[in-house]
Design a protein around this motif. Sequence first.
Motif, PDB file in Angstrom:
ATOM      1  N   THR A 128      11.687   4.644  -1.060  1.00  0.00           N
ATOM      2  CA  THR A 128      11.146   4.470   0.292  1.00  0.00           C
ATOM      3  C   THR A 128       9.659   4.741   0.327  1.00  0.00           C
ATOM      4  OG1 THR A 128      13.287   5.188   1.185  1.00  0.00           O
ATOM      5  CG2 THR A 128      11.440   5.130   2.714  1.00  0.00           C
ATOM      6  N   PHE A 129       9.218   5.763  -0.449  1.00  0.00           N
ATOM      7  CA  PHE A 129       7.790   6.086  -0.497  1.00  0.00           C
ATOM      8  C   PHE A 129       6.997   4.906  -1.052  1.00  0.00           C
ATOM      9  CE2 PHE A 129       4.013   7.742  -2.614  1.00  0.00           C
ATOM     10  CZ  PHE A 129       3.461   8.516  -1.609  1.00  0.00           C
ATOM     11  N   LYS A 130       7.499   4.306  -2.142  1.00  0.00           N
ATOM     12  CA  LYS A 130       6.811   3.151  -2.729  1.00  0.00           C
ATOM     13  C   LYS A 130       6.754   1.990  -1.737  1.00  0.00           C
ATOM     14  CE  LYS A 130       7.743   3.936  -7.648  1.00  0.00           C
ATOM     15  NZ  LYS A 130       8.474   3.423  -8.846  1.00  0.00           N
ATOM     16  N   ARG A 131       7.848   1.796  -1.019  1.00  0.00           N
ATOM     17  CA  ARG A 131       7.901   0.686  -0.063  1.00  0.00           C
ATOM     18  C   ARG A 131       6.924   0.904   1.089  1.00  0.00           C
ATOM     19  NH1 ARG A 131      13.558  -1.674   2.388  1.00  0.00           N
ATOM     20  NH2 ARG A 131      12.666  -3.428   3.557  1.00  0.00           N
ATOM     21  N   LEU A 132       6.837   2.145   1.561  1.00  0.00           N
ATOM     22  CA  LEU A 132       5.885   2.457   2.633  1.00  0.00           C
ATOM     23  C   LEU A 132       4.455   2.310   2.130  1.00  0.00           C
ATOM     24  CD1 LEU A 132       5.535   3.443   5.554  1.00  0.00           C
ATOM     25  CD2 LEU A 132       5.616   5.783   4.686  1.00  0.00           C
ATOM     26  N   ALA A 133       4.238   2.682   0.866  1.00  0.00           N
ATOM     27  CA  ALA A 133       2.895   2.584   0.281  1.00  0.00           C
ATOM     28  C   ALA A 133       2.413   1.142   0.221  1.00  0.00           C
ATOM     29  CB  ALA A 133       2.889   3.206  -1.112  1.00  0.00           C
ATOM     30  N   ARG A 134       3.356   0.198   0.129  1.00  0.00           N
ATOM     31  CA  ARG A 134       2.962  -1.224   0.088  1.00  0.00           C
ATOM     32  C   ARG A 134       2.284  -1.658   1.386  1.00  0.00           C
ATOM     33  NH1 ARG A 134       7.890  -2.221  -2.980  1.00  0.00           N
ATOM     34  NH2 ARG A 134       8.992  -2.960  -1.136  1.00  0.00           N
ATOM     35  N   TYR A 135       2.632  -1.004   2.487  1.00  0.00           N
ATOM     36  CA  TYR A 135       1.984  -1.330   3.763  1.00  0.00           C
ATOM     37  C   TYR A 135       0.560  -0.780   3.810  1.00  0.00           C
ATOM     38  CZ  TYR A 135       6.307  -3.121   5.780  1.00  0.00           C
ATOM     39  OH  TYR A 135       7.415  -3.879   6.033  1.00  0.00           O
ATOM     40  N   LEU A 136       0.280   0.223   2.943  1.00  0.00           N
ATOM     41  CA  LEU A 136      -1.072   0.777   2.881  1.00  0.00           C
ATOM     42  C   LEU A 136      -1.950   0.025   1.886  1.00  0.00           C
ATOM     43  CD1 LEU A 136      -0.171   4.579   2.890  1.00  0.00           C
ATOM     44  CD2 LEU A 136      -1.441   3.388   4.686  1.00  0.00           C
ATOM     45  N   LYS A 137      -1.322  -0.745   0.996  1.00  0.00           N
ATOM     46  CA  LYS A 137      -2.061  -1.409  -0.079  1.00  0.00           C
ATOM     47  C   LYS A 137      -3.192  -2.306   0.430  1.00  0.00           C
ATOM     48  CE  LYS A 137      -1.281  -3.710  -4.500  1.00  0.00           C
ATOM     49  NZ  LYS A 137      -0.286  -4.361  -5.389  1.00  0.00           N
ATOM     50  N   PRO A 138      -2.989  -3.101   1.498  1.00  0.00           N
ATOM     51  CA  PRO A 138      -4.103  -3.943   1.980  1.00  0.00           C
ATOM     52  C   PRO A 138      -5.316  -3.143   2.439  1.00  0.00           C
ATOM     53  CG  PRO A 138      -2.009  -4.667   2.923  1.00  0.00           C
ATOM     54  CD  PRO A 138      -1.760  -3.360   2.263  1.00  0.00           C
ATOM     55  N   HIS A 139      -5.128  -1.843   2.672  1.00  0.00           N
ATOM     56  CA  HIS A 139      -6.228  -1.001   3.166  1.00  0.00           C
ATOM     57  C   HIS A 139      -6.746  -0.073   2.065  1.00  0.00           C
ATOM     58  CE1 HIS A 139      -4.856  -2.393   7.082  1.00  0.00           C
ATOM     59  NE2 HIS A 139      -3.654  -1.930   6.806  1.00  0.00           N
ATOM     60  N   SER A 140      -6.532  -0.442   0.789  1.00  0.00           N
ATOM     61  CA  SER A 140      -6.921   0.433  -0.319  1.00  0.00           C
ATOM     62  C   SER A 140      -8.422   0.717  -0.322  1.00  0.00           C
ATOM     63  CB  SER A 140      -6.495  -0.179  -1.656  1.00  0.00           C
ATOM     64  OG  SER A 140      -7.007  -1.509  -1.778  1.00  0.00           O
ATOM     65  N   GLY A 141      -9.250  -0.276   0.055  1.00  0.00           N
ATOM     66  CA  GLY A 141     -10.705  -0.079   0.117  1.00  0.00           C
ATOM     67  C   GLY A 141     -11.074   0.991   1.130  1.00  0.00           C
ATOM     68  N   LYS A 142     -10.457   0.933   2.297  1.00  0.00           N
ATOM     69  CA  LYS A 142     -10.748   1.925   3.343  1.00  0.00           C
ATOM     70  C   LYS A 142     -10.204   3.300   2.942  1.00  0.00           C
ATOM     71  CE  LYS A 142     -10.960  -1.297   7.240  1.00  0.00           C
ATOM     72  NZ  LYS A 142     -10.366  -1.693   8.533  1.00  0.00           N
ATOM     73  N   LEU A 143      -9.068   3.309   2.257  1.00  0.00           N
ATOM     74  CA  LEU A 143      -8.520   4.581   1.803  1.00  0.00           C
ATOM     75  C   LEU A 143      -9.445   5.231   0.769  1.00  0.00           C
ATOM     76  CD1 LEU A 143      -4.698   3.751   1.512  1.00  0.00           C
ATOM     77  CD2 LEU A 143      -5.773   5.318   3.132  1.00  0.00           C
ATOM     78  N   LEU A 144     -10.091   4.404  -0.026  1.00  0.00           N
ATOM     79  CA  LEU A 144     -11.061   4.926  -0.992  1.00  0.00           C
ATOM     80  C   LEU A 144     -12.235   5.573  -0.263  1.00  0.00           C
ATOM     81  CD1 LEU A 144     -11.890   5.214  -3.962  1.00  0.00           C
ATOM     82  CD2 LEU A 144     -13.011   2.966  -3.789  1.00  0.00           C
ATOM     83  N   ILE A 145     -12.677   4.930   0.829  1.00  0.00           N
ATOM     84  CA  ILE A 145     -13.750   5.513   1.653  1.00  0.00           C
ATOM     85  C   ILE A 145     -13.307   6.855   2.221  1.00  0.00           C
ATOM     86  CG2 ILE A 145     -15.076   5.222   3.789  1.00  0.00           C
ATOM     87  CD1 ILE A 145     -15.061   2.193   3.246  1.00  0.00           C
ATOM     88  N   VAL A 146     -12.043   6.909   2.690  1.00  0.00           N
ATOM     89  CA  VAL A 146     -11.503   8.166   3.232  1.00  0.00           C
ATOM     90  C   VAL A 146     -11.525   9.250   2.162  1.00  0.00           C
ATOM     91  CG1 VAL A 146      -9.401   9.293   4.078  1.00  0.00           C
ATOM     92  CG2 VAL A 146     -10.058   7.066   4.988  1.00  0.00           C
ATOM     93  N   LEU A 147     -11.103   8.893   0.944  1.00  0.00           N
ATOM     94  CA  LEU A 147     -11.067   9.858  -0.155  1.00  0.00           C
ATOM     95  C   LEU A 147     -12.471  10.369  -0.491  1.00  0.00           C
ATOM     96  CD1 LEU A 147      -9.434  11.324  -2.330  1.00  0.00           C
ATOM     97  CD2 LEU A 147      -9.732   9.312  -3.803  1.00  0.00           C
ATOM     98  N   ILE A 148     -13.431   9.425  -0.592  1.00  0.00           N
ATOM     99  CA  ILE A 148     -14.813   9.813  -0.916  1.00  0.00           C
ATOM    100  C   ILE A 148     -15.391  10.698   0.191  1.00  0.00           C
ATOM    101  CG2 ILE A 148     -17.161   8.942  -1.229  1.00  0.00           C
ATOM    102  CD1 ILE A 148     -15.884   6.442  -2.561  1.00  0.00           C
ATOM    103  N   ALA A 149     -15.147  10.305   1.441  1.00  0.00           N
ATOM    104  CA  ALA A 149     -15.654  11.093   2.576  1.00  0.00           C
ATOM    105  C   ALA A 149     -15.028  12.483   2.586  1.00  0.00           C
ATOM    106  CB  ALA A 149     -15.356  10.371   3.897  1.00  0.00           C
ATOM    107  N   ALA A 150     -13.732  12.559   2.259  1.00  0.00           N
ATOM    108  CA  ALA A 150     -13.045  13.855   2.220  1.00  0.00           C
ATOM    109  C   ALA A 150     -13.632  14.738   1.123  1.00  0.00           C
ATOM    110  CB  ALA A 150     -11.547  13.647   1.995  1.00  0.00           C
ATOM    111  N   ILE A 151     -13.874  14.124  -0.037  1.00  0.00           N
ATOM    112  CA  ILE A 151     -14.442  14.886  -1.159  1.00  0.00           C
ATOM    113  C   ILE A 151     -15.832  15.417  -0.807  1.00  0.00           C
ATOM    114  CG2 ILE A 151     -15.320  14.690  -3.521  1.00  0.00           C
ATOM    115  CD1 ILE A 151     -13.003  12.715  -4.061  1.00  0.00           C
ATOM    116  N   LEU A 152     -16.685  14.541  -0.256  1.00  0.00           N
ATOM    117  CA  LEU A 152     -18.047  14.953   0.094  1.00  0.00           C
ATOM    118  C   LEU A 152     -18.044  16.011   1.195  1.00  0.00           C
ATOM    119  CD1 LEU A 152     -19.874  11.493  -0.003  1.00  0.00           C
ATOM    120  CD2 LEU A 152     -20.076  13.368  -1.655  1.00  0.00           C
ATOM    121  N   SER A 153     -17.201  15.786   2.218  1.00  0.00           N
ATOM    122  CA  SER A 153     -17.133  16.754   3.319  1.00  0.00           C
ATOM    123  C   SER A 153     -16.686  18.120   2.808  1.00  0.00           C
ATOM    124  CB  SER A 153     -16.153  16.252   4.383  1.00  0.00           C
ATOM    125  OG  SER A 153     -15.962  17.225   5.378  1.00  0.00           O
ATOM    126  N   THR A 154     -15.689  18.096   1.925  1.00  0.00           N
ATOM    127  CA  THR A 154     -15.162  19.360   1.393  1.00  0.00           C
ATOM    128  C   THR A 154     -16.163  20.027   0.451  1.00  0.00           C
ATOM    129  OG1 THR A 154     -12.942  18.394   1.515  1.00  0.00           O
ATOM    130  CG2 THR A 154     -13.186  20.407   0.231  1.00  0.00           C
TER     131      THR A 154
END
Length: 622
Positions: free
Chosen positions: A35-61
């Motif tokens: 189920t986790f893998k299947r839900l993750a497929r809905y996030l796949k089209p937004h992988s670029g934005k998720l990368l921005i979120v990760l970078i922003a989280a790292i820098l903020s932290t």
Amino acid sequence: MSEKQRKGHPGPGGPFGGPHGPGMPGAKAKDFKGTFKRLARYLKPHSGKLLIVLIAAILSTIFSIVSPKILGNATTILFDGLLARMQGDPNASIDFAAIQLIMLWLAGLYILSSLFAYIQQYVMAGVAQRTVYDLRKTVYDKLGKLPLKYFDSRTHGETLSRVTNDMDNISNTLQQSLMQMITSLVTLVGVIVMMLTISPLLTLVVILTLPLSVIVTILVAKRSQGHFVAQQKHLGDLNGHVEEMYTGHRVVKAFGREQQSLQKFDQVNDKLYEAGWKSQFISGAIMPLMSFVGNIGYVIVSVVGGVLVTRNAIQIGDIQAFIQYSRQFTQPITQLANIANVIQSTIASAERVFEVLDEEEEVAEDSAPKSIRYPQGDVSFQGVSFGYKEGQHLIEDMNVDVRHGQTVAIVGPTGAGKTTLINLLMRFYEINAGRITIDGTDITSMERGELRSLFGMVLQDTWLFNGTIRENIGYGRENATEAEIIRAAEAAHADHFIRTLPDGYDTILNEEASNISQGQKQLLTIARAILADPAILILDEATSSVDTRTELYIQKAMNDLMKDRTSFVIAHRLSTIRDADLILVMNNGSIVEKGNHHELLEQGGFYADLYNSQFSDQPEVG
């Protein structure tokens, strides 16, 4: 509202629940990984934005984490200056310029940290909402493709719970918990790195408290999980009871059962209180226990750090920074433990949503669908067999021919299969054998939408939606003009009562249309059918809810509507179908007799028994 609707309830997140609870009853997913893998497929089209979120989280932290170390330098400068003065050094002074520069650096770092935190929040909100938007759209499209048997076999509340509460649970986790998980992981790694740069020995001391933290979290989570599950179960029971009592409040009052209703509410509410109190108390113990474990580490760090300072092995500012880091160390661990529970619940919710998406759909449309350009209304059942359960046929080898313009009445006791016949005709259910044709065209070769557009329905159980009277009548045909809507209302003898209402055709019907009478509701559904101008009419004792005087008007309007139109009438009062061209008498799913009224009476069979049981005290007037 039907009995099935009354039994349905909104589920755990209904009027008394919220999206932040631990999930539905049995909140553990059956197949977490899949189920986790299947839900993750809905996030796949937004992988670029998720990368921005990760970078922003790292820098903020990072900007947030280095601040205690820099602040420690200010403390060291201040301490060294004061210590030198206390030791009598005449040249000793406190370098306030250096401290001021450090403060400016800190202000800049905090601003940058907040800025990247904002970017992280903004982008993640868009990703979460778009993901849930796509998932909701997929589910809604799926519901339109599910056969009627899916909805017949489940309460409305169960389906609503999956497409609303479970979806909200997923939405909140994606937007809040997922972002918090990223921040917690980055914080945990960053804090460990910063502690190692200050003192590997002190870092080891802090890390040794980690197993104790994990043990505490696991023990508390296990104890609270069962109570959370019970809480959600009782919450669902309470929601179901409240909805049932609300929708049936007139019946409850009519039979004087208010006290019993309150007693049942109190019983369920008490169980909910007990489970809720225990779950919240036990889960709430995590933070005090983690603080206790953290304080143990804090004390050890303070003692060992003090010893190291006296030996000049470490600066006092670094000890201050390290103590801050040690306090921060347990927080992300606690957050990750809480998030683990939330994710478990969210995957369970996603699994329930995916169960809907995995349901068997209606039989696929014909690849080259046929259409009837000028429908006449000739209907033929040829060797039709059908059963709701495999191997148990309700209808066996049915053969009926209905010609254009004929009125066909379907009679029989409750459960005889009258409504089933209509469901098959409109292809709500697929037949097991045989074929049904309209104007010689097999209905399975037609698109369902076009097939159903051939029918107009007036049912005993009226359905009107929250909107104006004009919109409800206009539902019968898209883009109908104002004049056409009024003509349909006049033909149904509804125009007069509509104009007596304060807002006329603009009167807004509430959710259950309880602001007009049952008879007036029926008039509006008849006006809707008149406006639709269908080739085939389906009437389910359409005048049973109106008074005798109104019934005469309606019957005349219906007779005008039925002229030159094939009509199927599900009859309960046999007096209303004496003039039918063909009467199908059904019992146990089979047509046991067919003919007109007089022919069937002369046969003295099942129909005659039914008719005489209704009119045993009235002589037959032939």
